[in-house]
Design an enzyme around this catalytic site. Sequence first.
Site: not given
Length: 278
Positions: A67, A103
């Site tokens: 990520k 997110d």
Amino acid sequence: MTISHACVIGHPIGHSRSPLIHGYWLEQHGLAGRYEKCDVSGNDLAAFVSRIGHDGLRGCNVTVPHKVAVMDLVDYVSPVAQAIGAANTLWFEDGSVHATNTDVSGFMAHLELSAPAWRPEGGPAVVIGAGGAARAVVYGLREAGVPEIRVVNRTVSKAALLREDFGARIVPWALDSVQSSLNGAQLVVNASSLGMTGQLPLTVDLSPLEPGGVVVDIVYAPLETELLTNARAFGLTAVDGLGMLLHQAVPGFELWFGVRPDVTPELRAKIVATLEAV
Ligand code: ATR
């Protein structure tokens, strides 16, 4: 004709539920696309990213451990991914590979739908944890206008780092003071690993919460954590972690396949069945 496709990349990747989510939406919308798991090691990451935009590969989700590294390999990183310091969604647009972090919107969308009476500006929030997931939660709450965000973490220096990055509305707290951090709070979010299957539970007395208080656990395995059971026992609004997982998937699907999908009760039930099977 090349079939549009996307995937989730990580190493290892066996645990990912993203193929189930996107597979459900592809079928629901009758789209001739594919979504798969791709085990991509660190050595192969740059080669993988360079394939986005070719041969029908529209983009991907990114999970552990890529990520952060992936942000150096794309042409454009969205402001939200820059602020979080991690990207989980890549797509091809105008000849370039873009990266963002969904997110934050996934967490906020699920919170707003599950606790419609919650008002961000109404009072302090407590966030337990200061890792990657907590950064997304804290950023989302700050953007929504929460006046004070108490970040409670075992390693207080990591909570202090969040204040450096996100400003004075963030107040670091030590985990052994978690009980006092709840005084006057309106919202409590567990964004730590506590309560996950195989980890210690998060045991707190929720009685100091204001009436109408909201408790969110971003842990979704198990779906019903001790924290959520306690919240329900106190008559508080309990919000589980599965909704964040489902809602964070929405923007990627729309970017790759051109349709904004819905998080339906049927989709949720499909994923719950896989959690119960573990
Ligand atoms: P994620 O990306 O899912 O947020 P992470 O970055 O590893 O994962 O963060 C895990 C969080 O859970 C951290 O806040 C961690 O606390 P530390 O920063 O002190 O490591 C917290 N955590 C994990 N195990 C814990 C435990 N046994 N007790 C208390 N906190 C714990």
